[in-house]
Design an enzyme around this catalytic site. Structure first.
Site, PDB file in Angstrom:
ATOM      1  N   ARG A 147      61.616  42.259  28.568  1.00  0.00           N
ATOM      2  CA  ARG A 147      62.071  42.989  29.779  1.00  0.00           C
ATOM      3  C   ARG A 147      61.172  44.170  30.131  1.00  0.00           C
ATOM      4  O   ARG A 147      61.618  45.151  30.705  1.00  0.00           O
ATOM      5  CB  ARG A 147      63.512  43.470  29.625  1.00  0.00           C
ATOM      6  CG  ARG A 147      64.514  42.345  29.536  1.00  0.00           C
ATOM      7  CD  ARG A 147      65.892  42.775  30.010  1.00  0.00           C
ATOM      8  NE  ARG A 147      66.812  41.672  29.864  1.00  0.00           N
ATOM      9  CZ  ARG A 147      67.556  41.461  28.798  1.00  0.00           C
ATOM     10  NH1 ARG A 147      67.510  42.310  27.789  1.00  0.00           N
ATOM     11  NH2 ARG A 147      68.358  40.432  28.737  1.00  0.00           N
ATOM     12  N   LYS A 169      51.249  45.544  41.407  1.00  0.00           N
ATOM     13  CA  LYS A 169      51.673  44.211  41.844  1.00  0.00           C
ATOM     14  C   LYS A 169      51.145  43.193  40.845  1.00  0.00           C
ATOM     15  O   LYS A 169      49.951  43.174  40.543  1.00  0.00           O
ATOM     16  CB  LYS A 169      51.115  43.879  43.224  1.00  0.00           C
ATOM     17  CG  LYS A 169      51.929  44.460  44.362  1.00  0.00           C
ATOM     18  CD  LYS A 169      51.456  43.887  45.682  1.00  0.00           C
ATOM     19  CE  LYS A 169      52.216  44.492  46.837  1.00  0.00           C
ATOM     20  NZ  LYS A 169      51.687  44.027  48.136  1.00  0.00           N
ATOM     21  N   LYS A 253      44.066  53.600  47.719  1.00  0.00           N
ATOM     22  CA  LYS A 253      45.188  52.756  47.303  1.00  0.00           C
ATOM     23  C   LYS A 253      46.270  53.606  46.635  1.00  0.00           C
ATOM     24  O   LYS A 253      47.471  53.412  46.883  1.00  0.00           O
ATOM     25  CB  LYS A 253      44.718  51.629  46.382  1.00  0.00           C
ATOM     26  CG  LYS A 253      45.877  50.739  45.967  1.00  0.00           C
ATOM     27  CD  LYS A 253      45.521  49.306  45.761  1.00  0.00           C
ATOM     28  CE  LYS A 253      46.814  48.488  45.525  1.00  0.00           C
ATOM     29  NZ  LYS A 253      46.565  47.121  45.179  1.00  0.00           N
ATOM     30  N   GLU A 263      56.605  48.568  48.548  1.00  0.00           N
ATOM     31  CA  GLU A 263      56.313  47.971  49.851  1.00  0.00           C
ATOM     32  C   GLU A 263      57.555  47.787  50.719  1.00  0.00           C
ATOM     33  O   GLU A 263      57.852  46.692  51.207  1.00  0.00           O
ATOM     34  CB  GLU A 263      55.594  46.620  49.662  1.00  0.00           C
ATOM     35  CG  GLU A 263      54.832  46.209  50.911  1.00  0.00           C
ATOM     36  CD  GLU A 263      53.934  44.993  50.681  1.00  0.00           C
ATOM     37  OE1 GLU A 263      53.064  45.068  49.801  1.00  0.00           O
ATOM     38  OE2 GLU A 263      54.119  44.005  51.387  1.00  0.00           O
ATOM     39  N   ARG A 267      53.070  50.463  52.584  1.00  0.00           N
ATOM     40  CA  ARG A 267      52.197  49.729  51.653  1.00  0.00           C
ATOM     41  C   ARG A 267      51.731  48.409  52.264  1.00  0.00           C
ATOM     42  O   ARG A 267      50.671  47.885  51.900  1.00  0.00           O
ATOM     43  CB  ARG A 267      52.898  49.496  50.309  1.00  0.00           C
ATOM     44  CG  ARG A 267      51.980  48.786  49.327  1.00  0.00           C
ATOM     45  CD  ARG A 267      52.441  48.817  47.895  1.00  0.00           C
ATOM     46  NE  ARG A 267      51.505  48.085  47.055  1.00  0.00           N
ATOM     47  CZ  ARG A 267      51.484  48.083  45.745  1.00  0.00           C
ATOM     48  NH1 ARG A 267      52.365  48.810  45.092  1.00  0.00           N
ATOM     49  NH2 ARG A 267      50.598  47.382  45.069  1.00  0.00           N
ATOM     50  N   ASN A 271      47.810  45.048  53.178  1.00  0.00           N
ATOM     51  CA  ASN A 271      47.674  43.617  53.412  1.00  0.00           C
ATOM     52  C   ASN A 271      46.895  43.301  54.677  1.00  0.00           C
ATOM     53  O   ASN A 271      46.957  42.165  55.172  1.00  0.00           O
ATOM     54  CB  ASN A 271      49.061  42.974  53.498  1.00  0.00           C
ATOM     55  CG  ASN A 271      49.659  42.815  52.119  1.00  0.00           C
ATOM     56  OD1 ASN A 271      49.033  42.252  51.236  1.00  0.00           O
ATOM     57  ND2 ASN A 271      50.846  43.343  51.928  1.00  0.00           N
ATOM     58  N   HIS A 274      45.447  39.907  55.023  1.00  0.00           N
ATOM     59  CA  HIS A 274      45.969  39.065  53.947  1.00  0.00           C
ATOM     60  C   HIS A 274      46.924  37.974  54.434  1.00  0.00           C
ATOM     61  O   HIS A 274      47.036  36.933  53.785  1.00  0.00           O
ATOM     62  CB  HIS A 274      46.672  39.917  52.885  1.00  0.00           C
ATOM     63  CG  HIS A 274      45.718  40.642  51.987  1.00  0.00           C
ATOM     64  ND1 HIS A 274      44.797  41.557  52.452  1.00  0.00           N
ATOM     65  CD2 HIS A 274      45.520  40.574  50.633  1.00  0.00           C
ATOM     66  CE1 HIS A 274      44.101  42.032  51.428  1.00  0.00           C
ATOM     67  NE2 HIS A 274      44.518  41.457  50.321  1.00  0.00           N
ATOM     68  N   HIS A 278      45.695  34.756  52.909  1.00  0.00           N
ATOM     69  CA  HIS A 278      46.449  33.954  51.937  1.00  0.00           C
ATOM     70  C   HIS A 278      46.621  32.519  52.446  1.00  0.00           C
ATOM     71  O   HIS A 278      46.620  31.564  51.656  1.00  0.00           O
ATOM     72  CB  HIS A 278      47.823  34.581  51.684  1.00  0.00           C
ATOM     73  CG  HIS A 278      47.765  35.798  50.804  1.00  0.00           C
ATOM     74  ND1 HIS A 278      48.781  36.731  50.732  1.00  0.00           N
ATOM     75  CD2 HIS A 278      46.807  36.234  49.950  1.00  0.00           C
ATOM     76  CE1 HIS A 278      48.440  37.678  49.868  1.00  0.00           C
ATOM     77  NE2 HIS A 278      47.256  37.407  49.384  1.00  0.00           N
TER      78      HIS A 278
HETATM   79  P1  NAD Z   1      38.969  36.446  39.221  1.00  0.00           P
HETATM   80  O1  NAD Z   1      39.845  37.188  38.339  1.00  0.00           O
HETATM   81  O2  NAD Z   1      39.152  34.976  39.337  1.00  0.00           O
HETATM   82  O3  NAD Z   1      37.468  36.741  38.807  1.00  0.00           O
HETATM   83  C1  NAD Z   1      36.441  36.098  39.507  1.00  0.00           C
HETATM   84  C2  NAD Z   1      35.498  35.336  38.567  1.00  0.00           C
HETATM   85  O4  NAD Z   1      34.612  36.256  37.991  1.00  0.00           O
HETATM   86  C3  NAD Z   1      36.165  34.611  37.426  1.00  0.00           C
HETATM   87  O5  NAD Z   1      35.521  33.389  37.231  1.00  0.00           O
HETATM   88  C4  NAD Z   1      35.911  35.522  36.221  1.00  0.00           C
HETATM   89  O6  NAD Z   1      35.833  34.794  35.034  1.00  0.00           O
HETATM   90  C5  NAD Z   1      34.593  36.121  36.581  1.00  0.00           C
HETATM   91  N1  NAD Z   1      34.365  37.460  36.065  1.00  0.00           N
HETATM   92  C6  NAD Z   1      35.235  38.494  36.052  1.00  0.00           C
HETATM   93  N2  NAD Z   1      34.624  39.605  35.641  1.00  0.00           N
HETATM   94  C7  NAD Z   1      33.350  39.266  35.371  1.00  0.00           C
HETATM   95  C8  NAD Z   1      32.223  39.996  34.944  1.00  0.00           C
HETATM   96  N3  NAD Z   1      32.266  41.328  34.741  1.00  0.00           N
HETATM   97  N4  NAD Z   1      31.072  39.326  34.747  1.00  0.00           N
HETATM   98  C9  NAD Z   1      30.988  37.991  34.997  1.00  0.00           C
HETATM   99  N5  NAD Z   1      32.003  37.259  35.444  1.00  0.00           N
HETATM  100  C10 NAD Z   1      33.177  37.905  35.629  1.00  0.00           C
HETATM  101  O7  NAD Z   1      39.021  36.974  40.735  1.00  0.00           O
HETATM  102  P2  NAD Z   1      39.156  38.424  41.400  1.00  0.00           P
HETATM  103  O8  NAD Z   1      38.412  38.330  42.663  1.00  0.00           O
HETATM  104  O9  NAD Z   1      38.862  39.514  40.461  1.00  0.00           O
HETATM  105  O10 NAD Z   1      40.711  38.510  41.718  1.00  0.00           O
HETATM  106  C11 NAD Z   1      41.318  37.666  42.659  1.00  0.00           C
HETATM  107  C12 NAD Z   1      42.803  37.652  42.397  1.00  0.00           C
HETATM  108  O11 NAD Z   1      43.310  38.970  42.534  1.00  0.00           O
HETATM  109  C13 NAD Z   1      43.566  36.786  43.364  1.00  0.00           C
HETATM  110  O12 NAD Z   1      44.478  36.011  42.640  1.00  0.00           O
HETATM  111  C14 NAD Z   1      44.326  37.776  44.223  1.00  0.00           C
HETATM  112  O13 NAD Z   1      45.545  37.272  44.701  1.00  0.00           O
HETATM  113  C15 NAD Z   1      44.536  38.903  43.259  1.00  0.00           C
HETATM  114  N6  NAD Z   1      44.773  40.214  43.888  1.00  0.00           N
HETATM  115  C16 NAD Z   1      45.819  40.940  43.448  1.00  0.00           C
HETATM  116  C17 NAD Z   1      46.062  42.183  43.974  1.00  0.00           C
HETATM  117  C18 NAD Z   1      47.188  43.010  43.434  1.00  0.00           C
HETATM  118  O14 NAD Z   1      47.494  44.060  44.028  1.00  0.00           O
HETATM  119  N7  NAD Z   1      47.781  42.641  42.324  1.00  0.00           N
HETATM  120  C19 NAD Z   1      45.228  42.697  44.975  1.00  0.00           C
HETATM  121  C20 NAD Z   1      44.149  41.938  45.395  1.00  0.00           C
HETATM  122  C21 NAD Z   1      43.920  40.670  44.836  1.00  0.00           C
HETATM  123  N1  GLY Z   2      46.826  44.319  47.519  1.00  0.00           N
HETATM  124  C1  GLY Z   2      47.979  44.748  48.261  1.00  0.00           C
HETATM  125  C2  GLY Z   2      48.839  45.705  47.513  1.00  0.00           C
HETATM  126  O1  GLY Z   2      48.589  46.055  46.386  1.00  0.00           O
HETATM  127  O2  GLY Z   2      49.819  46.129  48.042  1.00  0.00           O
END
Ligand code: NAD
Ligand code: GLY
Length: 411
Positions: A147, A169, A253, A263, A267, A271, A274, A278
């Site tokens: 939890r 998030k 942010k 949100e 917040r 997006n 987005h 998405h």
């Molecule tokens: P990812 O985590 O898939 O990383 C991209 C690629 O780069 C992967 O293949 C990974 O193995 C590689 N990689 C990571 N760090 C590396 C490094 N230092 N050197 C070499 N390779 C490396 O993608 P991302 O773009 O980091 O994240 C995208 C995700 O984030 C999506 O799922 C999206 O929905 C999410 N997201 C979440 C929020 C949130 O607020 N939680 C905000 C924006 C995006």
């Molecule tokens: N990436 C959108 C948020 O964190 O609210």
């Protein structure tokens, strides 16, 4: 240098500078003021080496679980392990397959099983070493494990350093759409070592840059101006401008999240791009043809185009945004992602699932100009379907010569 040019070059730095014993350069600290869930984001080259000490001082924990992916593990896991060893933190590493496909139920279940088998307790941190995929999945696992278990973010992509590691998030995707299952679960600290970006493929760096541009487009026109001048440096060179862009993005942010953690209102501005983005990702199928940041870039252009169509936003601002994203090597039209069968109906279905919808009405982030975004509740589905149809057909609006976009291979 003109006064305007010098103001751009000297954008005030975000956060404060702190010295951490054993880390050569001062580290920029950005605070996220969330009461009893407040935390710091530590930004700078080399700060990974301080992870163990920072985690131990904050949590007192002597055990941790590190979650990462195969690619990140190859490059950076050994140094994180050494940093934890230095601080006397016993730990186990769980290594997941890389890529968006990992953010799903099956992987969540496997991860939770492994965390439970490791015996990790509530106060012992789950440390996410990776991009947004590792961060979102392990953050969600930490949110539901016992939890709510302590969580630490060590983001390794530009996107994760400026966006996904901050704000709490967490979640996974489903066939119905992106991030539809998740929880708010704030980290105890975010350790954003910008040196880790040196191993990141250029395409991933550019995808993260879309989220940097987003902060300028939302409410920080001076930052957008600065990026127009220094963006190439942010993308090409470690240190200086890149660190500044990461810290400024985190501060933006943090400001928005502190005002609206879950949100209920403002917040949603984060997006920008987005709702469309998405949908592009869902149709492209999370298989690498279109990265999240690339989808956001195309989505921001659509949001600005819709704003121009509604007579809200100067066409020149749409052109500026499009030009800047394209110059950074980002796609600005869905067609720039090769091999995807884009249709209006195919895109409208995931749009209808958007989390911001209220009483069945999807909310969009529109703009009165660069740095002047707002939430719109009155956009009809037909208006969006027409916009998407025109974009897919390559019909440009007469009054928006949106800067002959550079086509990049998203494959
Ligand atoms: P990812 O985590 O898939 O990383 C991209 C690629 O780069 C992967 O293949 C990974 O193995 C590689 N990689 C990571 N760090 C590396 C490094 N230092 N050197 C070499 N390779 C490396 O993608 P991302 O773009 O980091 O994240 C995208 C995700 O984030 C999506 O799922 C999206 O929905 C999410 N997201 C979440 C929020 C949130 O607020 N939680 C905000 C924006 C995006
Ligand atoms: N990436 C959108 C948020 O964190 O609210």
């Amino acid at each position: 240098m003109t006064a305007a040019a010098s103001a751009i070059a000297s954008l005030p730095p975000a956060g404060d500078l702190v010295t951490i014993p054993g880390i050569a350069a001062p580290v920029r600290r950005v605070h996220v003021p969330l009461g009893d869930r407040a935390y710091d984001i530590m930004v700078g080259g080399g700060v990974l080496a301080a992870t163990g000490r920072l985690v131990r001082d904050l949590t007192g924990a002597r055990r941790a679980a590190v979650v990462t992916d195969e690619t990140v593990a190859t490059h950076h896991l050994a140094r994180l392990r050494a940093a934890l060893d230095d601080a006397g933190i016993d730990h186990q590493a769980i290594i997941l397959p890389p890529g968006e496909g990992t953010k799903r139920f099956g992987e969540l279940e496997r991860l939770l099983d492994r965390l439970l088998a490791s015996g990790i307790e509530r106060g012992q941190p789950v440390i996410a070493l990776g991009g947004g995929v590792v961060g979102d999945l392990s953050g969600f696992a930490a949110a539901v494990l016992r939890r709510g278990t302590c969580f630490v973010q060590v983001p390794t992509t530009l996107l994760a350093q400026v966006d996904s590691s901050v704000g709490g998030k967490t979640g996974i995707n489903t066939p119905h759409g992106k991030n539809l299952i998740g929880a708010f679960h704030q980290p105890a600290v975010v350790i954003a070592d910008t040196d880790l970006l040196s191993t990141l493929p250029a395409r991933e760096l550019r995808a993260g840059y879309a989220e940097v541009v987003k902060y300028g487009a939302i409410d920080d026109a001076p930052f957008f101006d600065w990026l127009e001048t220094r963006g190439t440096e942010v993308l090409s060179t470690a240190g200086g401008a890149r660190d500044q862009a990461v810290a400024r993005s985190c501060a933006a942010k943090a400001r928005i999240v502190a005002a609206d953690e879950t949100e209920t209102g403002q917040r949603a501005l984060l997006n920008l791009g987005h709702t469309f983005g998405h949908a592009f990702e869902a149709v492209a199928g999370y298989d690498g043809r279109l990265l999240h940041g690339e989808a956001v870039a195309i989505g921001m252009v659509l949001a600005f185009r819709l704003s121009v169509r509604r007579g809200l936003c100067p066409a020149a601002d749409l052109a500026r945004l499009t030009r800047h994203l394209a110059a950074a090597g980002l796609p600005v039209r869905p067609q720039d992602a090769a091999g995807v069968n884009w249709t209006v109906d195919g895109l409208m279905a995931p749009i209808a699932q958007d989390k911001k919808a209220r009483e069945g009405r999807v909310r969009y982030i529109l703009a009165r100009g660069i740095g002047r975004s707002f939430i719109a509740d009155d956009v009809a589905p037909a208006e969006v379907a027409t916009l998407i149809g025109d974009v897919l057909a390559g019909r440009t609006d007469a009054d928006t010569s949106d800067a002959s976009p550079q086509i990049v291979s998203a494959g």
